[in-house]
Write a protein that holds these residues in place. Sequence first.
Motif, mmCIF file in Angstrom:
data_model
loop_
_atom_site.group_PDB
_atom_site.id
_atom_site.type_symbol
_atom_site.label_atom_id
_atom_site.label_comp_id
_atom_site.label_asym_id
_atom_site.label_seq_id
_atom_site.Cartn_x
_atom_site.Cartn_y
_atom_site.Cartn_z
ATOM 1 N N MET A 1 24.166 -78.957 14.707
ATOM 2 C CA MET A 1 24.427 -80.035 13.740
ATOM 3 C C MET A 1 24.633 -81.367 14.461
ATOM 4 S SD MET A 1 27.013 -78.844 10.732
ATOM 5 C CE MET A 1 27.554 -77.159 10.870
ATOM 6 N N ASN A 2 24.384 -82.456 13.743
ATOM 7 C CA ASN A 2 24.714 -83.790 14.266
ATOM 8 C C ASN A 2 26.099 -84.151 13.727
ATOM 9 O OD1 ASN A 2 22.173 -83.918 15.392
ATOM 10 N ND2 ASN A 2 21.293 -84.951 13.606
ATOM 11 N N ILE A 3 27.030 -84.376 14.630
ATOM 12 C CA ILE A 3 28.418 -84.550 14.193
ATOM 13 C C ILE A 3 28.992 -85.884 14.648
ATOM 14 C CG2 ILE A 3 30.748 -83.557 14.290
ATOM 15 C CD1 ILE A 3 29.303 -80.842 14.788
ATOM 16 N N LEU A 4 29.540 -86.630 13.694
ATOM 17 C CA LEU A 4 30.242 -87.868 14.024
ATOM 18 C C LEU A 4 31.695 -87.524 14.304
ATOM 19 C CD1 LEU A 4 29.733 -91.032 14.034
ATOM 20 C CD2 LEU A 4 30.974 -91.028 11.869
ATOM 21 N N VAL A 5 32.169 -87.869 15.486
ATOM 22 C CA VAL A 5 33.551 -87.566 15.861
ATOM 23 C C VAL A 5 34.325 -88.876 15.911
ATOM 24 C CG1 VAL A 5 35.060 -86.566 17.624
ATOM 25 C CG2 VAL A 5 32.847 -85.516 17.156
ATOM 26 N N THR A 6 35.097 -89.149 14.854
ATOM 27 C CA THR A 6 35.915 -90.364 14.889
ATOM 28 C C THR A 6 37.133 -90.091 15.783
ATOM 29 O OG1 THR A 6 37.479 -89.920 13.099
ATOM 30 C CG2 THR A 6 35.307 -90.760 12.448
ATOM 31 N N GLY A 7 37.514 -91.077 16.552
ATOM 32 C CA GLY A 7 38.626 -90.852 17.473
ATOM 33 C C GLY A 7 38.225 -89.944 18.626
ATOM 34 N N GLY A 8 36.956 -89.922 18.933
ATOM 35 C CA GLY A 8 36.462 -89.036 19.997
ATOM 36 C C GLY A 8 36.840 -89.494 21.394
ATOM 37 N N ALA A 9 37.458 -90.686 21.488
ATOM 38 C CA ALA A 9 37.958 -91.143 22.796
ATOM 39 C C ALA A 9 39.445 -90.841 22.942
ATOM 40 C CB ALA A 9 37.700 -92.643 22.962
ATOM 41 N N GLY A 10 40.024 -90.253 21.907
ATOM 42 C CA GLY A 10 41.447 -89.906 21.950
ATOM 43 C C GLY A 10 41.661 -88.512 22.519
ATOM 44 N N TYR A 11 42.894 -88.096 22.507
ATOM 45 C CA TYR A 11 43.269 -86.848 23.185
ATOM 46 C C TYR A 11 42.582 -85.611 22.571
ATOM 47 C CZ TYR A 11 46.385 -83.024 24.635
ATOM 48 O OH TYR A 11 46.903 -81.844 25.094
ATOM 49 N N VAL A 12 42.895 -85.305 21.320
ATOM 50 C CA VAL A 12 42.330 -84.093 20.732
ATOM 51 C C VAL A 12 40.830 -84.283 20.472
ATOM 52 C CG1 VAL A 12 42.538 -82.380 18.892
ATOM 53 C CG2 VAL A 12 44.576 -83.582 19.668
ATOM 54 N N GLY A 13 40.455 -85.477 20.009
ATOM 55 C CA GLY A 13 39.051 -85.757 19.686
ATOM 56 C C GLY A 13 38.131 -85.608 20.888
ATOM 57 N N SER A 14 38.562 -86.064 22.056
ATOM 58 C CA SER A 14 37.688 -85.993 23.237
ATOM 59 C C SER A 14 37.477 -84.541 23.658
ATOM 60 C CB SER A 14 38.260 -86.816 24.396
ATOM 61 O OG SER A 14 39.531 -86.330 24.784
ATOM 62 N N HIS A 15 38.525 -83.738 23.552
ATOM 63 C CA HIS A 15 38.370 -82.327 23.912
ATOM 64 C C HIS A 15 37.449 -81.612 22.912
ATOM 65 C CE1 HIS A 15 41.775 -83.193 26.544
ATOM 66 N NE2 HIS A 15 41.492 -82.082 27.191
ATOM 67 N N ALA A 16 37.620 -81.912 21.630
ATOM 68 C CA ALA A 16 36.781 -81.262 20.615
ATOM 69 C C ALA A 16 35.323 -81.696 20.768
ATOM 70 C CB ALA A 16 37.297 -81.595 19.220
ATOM 71 N N ALA A 17 35.107 -82.978 21.064
ATOM 72 C CA ALA A 17 33.734 -83.489 21.208
ATOM 73 C C ALA A 17 33.010 -82.735 22.318
ATOM 74 C CB ALA A 17 33.770 -84.986 21.507
ATOM 75 N N ARG A 18 33.732 -82.502 23.393
ATOM 76 C CA ARG A 18 33.143 -81.798 24.522
ATOM 77 C C ARG A 18 32.798 -80.348 24.162
ATOM 78 N NH1 ARG A 18 35.689 -80.801 29.902
ATOM 79 N NH2 ARG A 18 33.861 -80.896 31.256
ATOM 80 N N LEU A 19 33.703 -79.742 23.442
ATOM 81 C CA LEU A 19 33.482 -78.354 23.019
ATOM 82 C C LEU A 19 32.277 -78.247 22.085
ATOM 83 C CD1 LEU A 19 35.584 -76.258 23.970
ATOM 84 C CD2 LEU A 19 36.459 -76.216 21.633
ATOM 85 N N LEU A 20 32.179 -79.192 21.167
ATOM 86 C CA LEU A 20 31.056 -79.209 20.227
ATOM 87 C C LEU A 20 29.737 -79.325 20.984
ATOM 88 C CD1 LEU A 20 32.538 -81.639 17.544
ATOM 89 C CD2 LEU A 20 31.754 -79.321 17.086
ATOM 90 N N THR A 21 29.714 -80.208 21.973
ATOM 91 C CA THR A 21 28.504 -80.419 22.768
ATOM 92 C C THR A 21 28.128 -79.127 23.483
ATOM 93 O OG1 THR A 21 29.318 -82.638 23.130
ATOM 94 C CG2 THR A 21 27.475 -81.968 24.484
ATOM 95 N N ARG A 22 29.139 -78.481 24.052
ATOM 96 C CA ARG A 22 28.887 -77.236 24.774
ATOM 97 C C ARG A 22 28.317 -76.154 23.870
ATOM 98 N NH1 ARG A 22 34.111 -75.990 27.505
ATOM 99 N NH2 ARG A 22 34.349 -77.939 28.600
ATOM 100 N N GLU A 23 28.700 -76.227 22.590
ATOM 101 C CA GLU A 23 28.199 -75.216 21.636
ATOM 102 C C GLU A 23 26.839 -75.596 21.058
ATOM 103 O OE1 GLU A 23 29.623 -72.178 20.636
ATOM 104 O OE2 GLU A 23 30.889 -72.546 22.384
ATOM 105 N N GLY A 24 26.258 -76.676 21.572
ATOM 106 C CA GLY A 24 24.897 -77.038 21.165
ATOM 107 C C GLY A 24 24.811 -78.071 20.055
ATOM 108 N N HIS A 25 25.962 -78.618 19.617
ATOM 109 C CA HIS A 25 25.909 -79.667 18.601
ATOM 110 C C HIS A 25 25.629 -81.019 19.258
ATOM 111 C CE1 HIS A 25 27.332 -77.026 15.431
ATOM 112 N NE2 HIS A 25 28.297 -76.596 16.238
ATOM 113 N N ARG A 26 25.045 -81.937 18.477
ATOM 114 C CA ARG A 26 24.839 -83.296 18.991
ATOM 115 C C ARG A 26 25.959 -84.183 18.440
ATOM 116 N NH1 ARG A 26 20.284 -80.882 18.099
ATOM 117 N NH2 ARG A 26 20.466 -81.367 15.901
ATOM 118 N N VAL A 27 26.713 -84.748 19.357
ATOM 119 C CA VAL A 27 27.909 -85.495 18.969
ATOM 120 C C VAL A 27 27.679 -86.995 19.127
ATOM 121 C CG1 VAL A 27 30.247 -86.048 19.782
ATOM 122 C CG2 VAL A 27 29.579 -83.660 19.483
ATOM 123 N N VAL A 28 28.152 -87.757 18.139
ATOM 124 C CA VAL A 28 28.238 -89.210 18.285
ATOM 125 C C VAL A 28 29.715 -89.562 18.126
ATOM 126 C CG1 VAL A 28 27.579 -91.452 17.334
ATOM 127 C CG2 VAL A 28 25.938 -89.556 17.304
#
Length: 327
Positions: A1-28
């Motif tokens: 999926m293409n996923i918009l991660v708001t707050g992706g530069a913050g603590y929980v958001g940055s970790h989740a964004a990385r995990l999503l990417t690792r699982e094959g999602h495309r993160v913005v």
Amino acid sequence: MNILVTGGAGYVGSHAARLLTREGHRVVVYDNLERGHAAAVLDLPLVQGHLSDRELLARTMREKQIDAVMHFAAFALVGESVTDPNLYYENNVVGSLRLLQAMRDAGVTKIVFSSTTATYGEPEKSPIAETTPQHPINPYGYSKLAVEHLLTDFAAAYGIGFAALRYFNASGASADGVIGEDHRPESHLIPIVLQVALGQREKISIFGDDYPTLDGTCIRDYIHVDDLGSAHLKALNQLQPGKGLKLNLGSGVGYSVREVIDMCREVTGHAIPAAIGPRRPGDPPALVADSSLAQRTLGWQCCYSDLRTIVTSAWNWHRAHPQGYGG
Ligand code: UFG
């Protein structure tokens, strides 16, 4: 999926964004970098913008063909919310409303939202289940609860599918030590204790030792930030139009402030001086999650949330980044 991660530069958001990417999602990542850190975004695409910018949000969602939103962007300091509630209602509530409006503009119907234990206030019973009445005791908690209501109403009326995930104490850092926790100012227990270990602070002040707990200090449920991330991934796959999930995310185990400090001493090998200070207003004695609904609903469980793993991962990051993202 293409996923918009708001707050992706913050603590929980940055970790989740990385995990999503690792699982094959495309993160913005969508972040205004006011409190987040560009360095935490690593090499993910970043759109720098404010939550109030409905136009930019909708354009980004259309251009990047976003399928779902993970909404982490928020102010999250309880004390600040009391002295400056306007900031919290504006950013957390109005900002979330703009985001939901932009989703409607762009035809995006799925959202996972970061909610909090703070929506429960000072519950009389612990562990806390989702059926525990939500009576926040500060504007931060109210702002998050208001967004839960917004989501519920938008689901019923406009068919969005949402999950509101109520975090207990997010903690720890990525296992490879690449990203971690860096709030400015820092108010969270584990990073502060580790700053003492690094010699950056003289001592840790324990906020009260006269609580009705075994050792007199407050008990909290610390959950590793990557366990939060994996729950988000699972929640994303369960979203259904017009329906909402409201789930507690915790480890189910409570540790006192003294136990956390002792574990930090053990893991770091530093003495870590501590002194008893006054209670911090608004700190309930014990907050421990009953996360059995999340476990059942999502088929999820914690993998990294024993206290030693949490503290070890946090220590690895703090030791390698003594100035946080500033160094
Ligand atoms: N504590 C100290 N000394 C410190 C810092 C914290 O004794 O220098 C104690 C606190 O009193 C509390 C415990 O350590 O008992 C944990 O404090 P944190 O500030 O790390 O976390 P909180 O439990 O206060 O906050 C968490 C989330 C918030 C959320 C809140 C809801 O971080 O976002 O739970 O209750 F709002």
